[in-house]
Design an enzyme around this catalytic site. Structure first.
Site, short mmCIF file in Angstrom:
data_model
loop_
_atom_site.label_atom_id
_atom_site.label_comp_id
_atom_site.label_asym_id
_atom_site.label_seq_id
_atom_site.Cartn_x
_atom_site.Cartn_y
_atom_site.Cartn_z
N CYS A 85 0.83 -1.21 0.00
CA CYS A 85 0.00 0.00 0.00
C CYS A 85 0.86 1.26 0.00
CB CYS A 85 -0.93 -0.01 1.22
SG CYS A 85 -2.23 -1.26 1.12
N CYS A 98 13.99 8.39 -7.39
CA CYS A 98 12.58 8.02 -7.26
C CYS A 98 12.12 8.46 -5.88
CB CYS A 98 12.38 6.52 -7.49
SG CYS A 98 13.21 5.46 -6.27
#
Length: 391
Positions: A196, A350
């Site tokens: 998640c 990232c």
């Protein structure tokens, strides 16, 4: 597997009659049912998105003894979905936060805390005293461990999982029904199923699935109704649809005789070793070194951001160019990177440094060398520019 407590030893107090009056007037519950709830013990593994709502409702329903296993602390990012915790508990143990809230709802509930990671060494001892186990975890090693321990101890295991806008729930190891290994005989390769934290989750979604898990626990304790044993309930929040899949025990599944090394079983040490090997071959710079490059007069590099477009909208490092990792994986992004470089050095970032390392490994196979930004934009936000949102 019907729970048969000695109800002669269970008494409802005057406060119980008032507190549970809406239960007592239900013929399916009544005095005997409320005594069953009071005599029951339920263990919840995890106090995150699923554990939060189910613990609240189990306590409110009058479950007499609730055990909680968790070793994490409350983080601000939890509060979007983990409704048992509050802002004042950020940085403090989740199990303490959960206990505090449970006792606010029901001061007569016994709450047992296990501030530890569930492991093959402690799982049987922790699970053994409880009637029902609820799996509120989010990783495959703990799910397999919970399943196998419940099989060995003959305990019902109420399962739930969530991701993005979808959830699922069922009851394992109940009255001869299937267990988790019938749904997932083998774990997926590490990293194939995003968490998640990587893929996101609608904050309301675990409320739906967690309450379904709590409902199944209450039904098992009462011995009433039809449980989800043998049925996998799938929920699509975006389209507001429920559907079911039938689950059956696999007659040739391996017999569970003992607990094993579940990290090894799920391939995690192997994946970590491979990742470490790749990292050794990848040059890295810190966010401080990146800032020096950005502040310098010589712009002989391209800063490539390989996150997804919606992440780029949340936060950016000045001067970065977005080419999402999936484009590089598909091959189309490789030509874009070559066009951008035009003889310059390649620096890649990232969110945390994991996806950028993967991108660099893929680009290296195409003959493009790159430098990874250690810690990604999270490190940039923490150490360089706090105005950049951390997510």
């Amino acid at each position: 597997m019907t729970l048969n407590p000695n109800l002669d030893e269970v008494q409802l107090s005057k406060d119980d009659y008032e507190r549970y009056s809406r239960h007592l007037i239900l013929p399916e519950v009544g005095v005997e049912g409320q005594k069953r709830l009071k005599a029951a013990s339920v263990l919840c593994i995890g106090t995150g998105g699923l554990g939060s709502p189910l613990l609240l409702y189990l306590a409110a329903a009058g479950i007499g003894r609730i055990g909680i296993v968790d070793f994490d602390v409350v983080d601000t990012s939890n509060l979007q979905r983990q409704v048992i915790h509050g802002t004042s508990w950020v940085g403090k143990p989740k199990i303490e936060s959960a206990k505090n809230r449970i006792l606010e709802i029901n001061p007569y509930c016994q709450v047992d805390l296990y501030e530890t990671r569930l492991s093959s060494e402690n799982a049987l001892d922790i699970i053994r005293p409880y009637d029902v186990v609820i799996d509120g975890t989010d990783n495959f090693p703990t799910r397999y461990l919970t399943n196998d321990a419940c099989v060995l101890l003959n305990k019902p295991n109420i399962y739930g999982s969530i991701f993005r806008f979808e959830g699922q729930a069922t009851v394992f190891n109940y009255e001869g029904g299937p267990n988790y290994r019938d749904l997932y005989p083998e774990p997926p390769p590490p990293g194939m199923v995003p968490s998640c934290a990587e893929g996101g989750v609608l904050g309301i979604l675990p409320g739906i699935i967690g309450i379904i898990q709590a409902t199944e626990a209450v039904k098992i304790v009462l011995g009433k109704g039809e449980t989800l044993s043998g049925r996998l309930l799938l929920y699509d929040a975006m389209n507001m649809k429920f559907r079911e899949l039938r689950l059956r025990p696999n007659p040739v599944r391996p017999v569970i005789e003992k607990l094993i090394d579940y990290e090894q079983f799920c391939g995690i040490p192997q994946a970590q070793a491979e990742e470490a090997k790749q990292q050794m071959d990848i040059q890295e710079i810190s966010v401080q070194e990146l800032k020096q490059l950005l502040d310098g007069s010589t712009k002989d590099f391209v800063l490539l951001d390989v996150r997804n477009p919606h992440e780029y909208e949340i936060a950016q490092i000045p001067g970065s160019v977005l080419i999402p990792l999936p484009e590089i994986e598909d091959g189309g992004g490789v030509s874009k990177v070559k066009e951008l470089l035009n003889g310059h050095r390649l620096v890649v970032h990232c969110k945390s440094g994991m996806r950028s390392a993967k991108a660099i490994a893929l680009l290296k196979n195409a003959g493009i060398e790159g430098i990874n930004v250690k810690g990604g934009i999270l490190a940039w936000s923490k150490e360089i520019d706090s105005s950049v949102p951390s997510y």
